[in-house]
Every structure is written in C-alpha cells, then in structure tokens.
Design an enzyme around this catalytic site. Structure first.
Site, PDB file in Angstrom:
ATOM      1  N   HIS A 129       9.795  44.070  48.007  1.00 53.79           N
ATOM      2  CA  HIS A 129      10.781  44.197  46.925  1.00 53.79           C
ATOM      3  C   HIS A 129      11.649  42.951  46.871  1.00 53.79           C
ATOM      4  O   HIS A 129      11.583  42.098  47.740  1.00 53.79           O
ATOM      5  CB  HIS A 129      11.604  45.488  47.060  1.00 53.79           C
ATOM      6  CG  HIS A 129      12.517  45.533  48.243  1.00 53.79           C
ATOM      7  ND1 HIS A 129      12.066  45.543  49.541  1.00 53.79           N
ATOM      8  CD2 HIS A 129      13.874  45.592  48.341  1.00 53.79           C
ATOM      9  CE1 HIS A 129      13.093  45.611  50.368  1.00 53.79           C
ATOM     10  NE2 HIS A 129      14.197  45.628  49.672  1.00 53.79           N
ATOM     11  N   HIS A 185      14.874  42.163  47.083  1.00 54.69           N
ATOM     12  CA  HIS A 185      16.139  41.873  47.762  1.00 54.69           C
ATOM     13  C   HIS A 185      16.033  40.592  48.602  1.00 54.69           C
ATOM     14  O   HIS A 185      15.033  40.339  49.258  1.00 54.69           O
ATOM     15  CB  HIS A 185      16.566  43.059  48.646  1.00 54.69           C
ATOM     16  CG  HIS A 185      17.115  44.202  47.845  1.00 54.69           C
ATOM     17  ND1 HIS A 185      17.187  45.494  48.326  1.00 54.69           N
ATOM     18  CD2 HIS A 185      17.624  44.237  46.587  1.00 54.69           C
ATOM     19  CE1 HIS A 185      17.706  46.279  47.391  1.00 54.69           C
ATOM     20  NE2 HIS A 185      17.977  45.535  46.326  1.00 54.69           N
ATOM     21  N   ASP A 242      17.276  39.623  51.329  1.00 52.84           N
ATOM     22  CA  ASP A 242      17.021  39.688  52.773  1.00 52.84           C
ATOM     23  C   ASP A 242      15.550  39.997  53.085  1.00 52.84           C
ATOM     24  O   ASP A 242      15.164  40.145  54.240  1.00 52.84           O
ATOM     25  CB  ASP A 242      17.957  40.698  53.466  1.00 52.84           C
ATOM     26  CG  ASP A 242      17.754  42.124  52.992  1.00 52.84           C
ATOM     27  OD1 ASP A 242      17.468  42.326  51.784  1.00 52.84           O
ATOM     28  OD2 ASP A 242      17.875  43.047  53.821  1.00 52.84           O
ATOM     29  N   HIS A 243      14.719  40.067  52.050  1.00 45.35           N
ATOM     30  CA  HIS A 243      13.265  40.204  52.233  1.00 45.35           C
ATOM     31  C   HIS A 243      12.500  39.013  51.655  1.00 45.35           C
ATOM     32  O   HIS A 243      11.292  38.915  51.836  1.00 45.35           O
ATOM     33  CB  HIS A 243      12.761  41.507  51.582  1.00 45.35           C
ATOM     34  CG  HIS A 243      13.283  42.729  52.282  1.00 45.35           C
ATOM     35  ND1 HIS A 243      12.501  43.529  53.079  1.00 45.35           N
ATOM     36  CD2 HIS A 243      14.532  43.259  52.339  1.00 45.35           C
ATOM     37  CE1 HIS A 243      13.235  44.506  53.583  1.00 45.35           C
ATOM     38  NE2 HIS A 243      14.472  44.366  53.143  1.00 45.35           N
ATOM     39  N   HIS A 302      14.577  52.715  46.066  1.00 47.89           N
ATOM     40  CA  HIS A 302      15.481  51.718  46.652  1.00 47.89           C
ATOM     41  C   HIS A 302      15.653  50.576  45.652  1.00 47.89           C
ATOM     42  O   HIS A 302      16.761  50.188  45.310  1.00 47.89           O
ATOM     43  CB  HIS A 302      14.893  51.220  47.974  1.00 47.89           C
ATOM     44  CG  HIS A 302      15.684  50.130  48.619  1.00 47.89           C
ATOM     45  ND1 HIS A 302      16.931  50.333  49.148  1.00 47.89           N
ATOM     46  CD2 HIS A 302      15.404  48.808  48.810  1.00 47.89           C
ATOM     47  CE1 HIS A 302      17.397  49.183  49.641  1.00 47.89           C
ATOM     48  NE2 HIS A 302      16.486  48.243  49.445  1.00 47.89           N
ATOM     49  N   ASP A 310      11.889  48.826  52.508  1.00 43.78           N
ATOM     50  CA  ASP A 310      13.140  49.595  52.582  1.00 43.78           C
ATOM     51  C   ASP A 310      13.009  50.966  51.923  1.00 43.78           C
ATOM     52  O   ASP A 310      14.001  51.546  51.483  1.00 43.78           O
ATOM     53  CB  ASP A 310      14.292  48.811  51.934  1.00 43.78           C
ATOM     54  CG  ASP A 310      14.741  47.645  52.789  1.00 43.78           C
ATOM     55  OD1 ASP A 310      14.211  47.480  53.906  1.00 43.78           O
ATOM     56  OD2 ASP A 310      15.640  46.901  52.349  1.00 43.78           O
ATOM     57  N   HIS A 354      14.092  47.379  58.456  1.00 39.97           N
ATOM     58  CA  HIS A 354      15.341  47.220  59.206  1.00 39.97           C
ATOM     59  C   HIS A 354      15.336  48.003  60.512  1.00 39.97           C
ATOM     60  O   HIS A 354      14.733  49.077  60.614  1.00 39.97           O
ATOM     61  CB  HIS A 354      16.535  47.703  58.373  1.00 39.97           C
ATOM     62  CG  HIS A 354      16.849  46.823  57.198  1.00 39.97           C
ATOM     63  ND1 HIS A 354      17.674  45.726  57.293  1.00 39.97           N
ATOM     64  CD2 HIS A 354      16.426  46.861  55.914  1.00 39.97           C
ATOM     65  CE1 HIS A 354      17.762  45.130  56.109  1.00 39.97           C
ATOM     66  NE2 HIS A 354      17.006  45.806  55.252  1.00 39.97           N
TER      67      HIS A 354
HETATM   68 ZN   LIG Z   1      16.274  46.210  50.227  1.00 45.79          ZN
END
Ligand SMILES: [Zn+2]
Length: 255
Positions: free
Chosen positions: A56, A58, A60-61, A114, A133, A171
C-alpha cells in the site's frame, strides 16, 4: 522449500522482509520502508534484489523504493488502485492476479480498509502471506480509508487461507496487541499461549512474526468478530459480525 525469507526492523517499528528464490536467485523486498536495512541484508546474504512488492501507498512502506530502484534496477509491483501514490511503479496488480518472484508465484488478494487499494501477496506453494497493514499478529491495521465492513471482509478473505500459512505483517505491534486482546477475551487459552510465546521472543530480542494463521484465528480478536462468545463479551450478542468488529476496532483505537 525453494523460498527463504529474512525479516528485519526498519524505521521505528516497521518490518522489512526479503523473499528469496533459491532456484533462480530472484529476491523480492515486500515493501521498502527504507533502503539501508534492505541493503544490509542483501550484503549479508549475497542476494540480488530483483523486485519490490508493495502492499500500500503509506510512506513508511514505500520510502526506500527510489533509492533501491536506482541502485538495483529492480521491478516495482504495486496495487493498481494506489499506483499514483507509489514511486517508480513498473507493474500494477489487482485481485487474483499472479505475480512471480523468480520461480515463486504469488496470488494477489485485494484487502482494502487500512487503505482503499491495499493488497496482500499470498504464495500458496510456500504458504507465505505478506499482509502489510491489513492483518497484524493479534491485531489489524487501523481503518483509515475504508469502512469497518470493508475491513472485516478483507480479514475474512485472509482468514480463509490455510491454517499453516505463515503470516508476515508490516509492524512489530504484537506485545501491545496482546495486552489489548486480553481485555476482549481474558480467558482465551490460545491468546494466553501466544502471550507467553511473545514474551519469550521479546526477551530473546527476536521478532514476534511470522505467526501461523491457525494461531491467529484462535487468538486474534479481530478475526473472531463472528464468534458468538466474543460478541457476547462486548455486549453485542446477535449483532452482525462487522459491527462487532467495528466495536473491537474502536476500543483498540482508544486503548
Ligand atoms: Zn499503512
């Protein structure tokens, strides 16, 4: 088994993971939170990065994609619905598409909730599931772009995979998830067993994942919203499962 994995922490609490096909040498990063830890593992293993499979959009990915692509020229595979928000995309995928990492074959499952276009990569031959996530160990992602009903359907889709599937998530939240889960099902024996296992892993400074899907089904409250005892425990006996899920999610948001 031709598939090997290496799991490592990135950023604050993100997991990075490399998937390696021993037959062809192909190696995929599932998401790329940042480049440096991925490169460190590539150096330690001697593996060559061939692909990045993005779950996805985001940051942080996806934060490490540009640097890794520039260095290794790897292919970037991303969910079709989120390709505009992900850098350097070469190939987009959607529900039921097949994507190969060397000789390893993944089926794409759309698991929105998400984010609106979140996908999961499931490798049936090796029973490996990279859930980003959407599903965490003893938890699930926050419902940010979808609604609770959508997220519940996504979790049902993952729950339908074989019990001996190894679930990798985005995570390291497991210890906090266990603390919360005990407020929903304090007497759940599978949850108590997982609590002990997690405490042991953390004491040994080891990651708490991957977990087995069968264990998640028994202990993860977010996969158990259609279990009558769970609904009763939170005062929602007889209500639709997605509403039970929504209440559990809401309680976790405030926990
Ligand atoms: Zn995420």
């Amino acid at each position: 088994m031709p598939a090997q994995t290496r799991l490592f922490l990135c950023l604050k609490d993100n997991f990075g993971v490399l998937l390696h096909d021993t037959k062809t040498g192909a190696t995929a990063a599932i998401d790329a939170p940042e480049a440096a830890p991925v490169e460190a593992v590539l150096q330690a293993t001697g593996w060559r990065l061939s692909d990045i499979l993005v779950t996805h959009h985001h940051r942080d990915h996806t934060g490490g994609i540009e640097e890794l692509k520039e260095r290794y020229g790897c292919r970037v595979v991303a969910p079709q619905a989120e390709a505009d928000g992900i850098p350097e995309v070469d190939e987009t995928v959607r529900e039921n598409d097949t994507i190969r990492v060397g000789g390893l074959e993944a089926r794409v499952l759309e698991t929105p909730g998400h984010t609106a276009g979140h996908i999961t990569y499931f490798f049936p031959a090796d029973k490996l599931c990279f859930a980003g996530d959407t599903l965490f160990s003893i938890g699930c992602g926050r419902v940010i772009e979808g609604n609770n009903e959508t997220m519940w359907q996504s979790l049902l889709k993952l729950r339908a995979l074989p019990d001996d599937t190894h679930v990798f998530c985005g995570h390291e939240y497991t210890a906090a998830n266990v603390r919360f889960a005990k407020t929903i099902e304090p007497d759940n024996a599978a949850l108590k067993a997982r609590e002990q296992e997690v405490a042991r892993l953390i004491a040994d400074k080891k990651p708490t994942i991957p977990s087995l899907l069968g264990d998640e089904k028994a202990a993860n409250p977010f996969l158990r919203a259609d279990v009558p005892e769970v609904a009763a425990k939170i005062g929602l006996a007889g209500r639709p499962a997605w509403q039970v899920f929504a209440e559990i999610r809401e309680r976790k948001n405030k926990f």
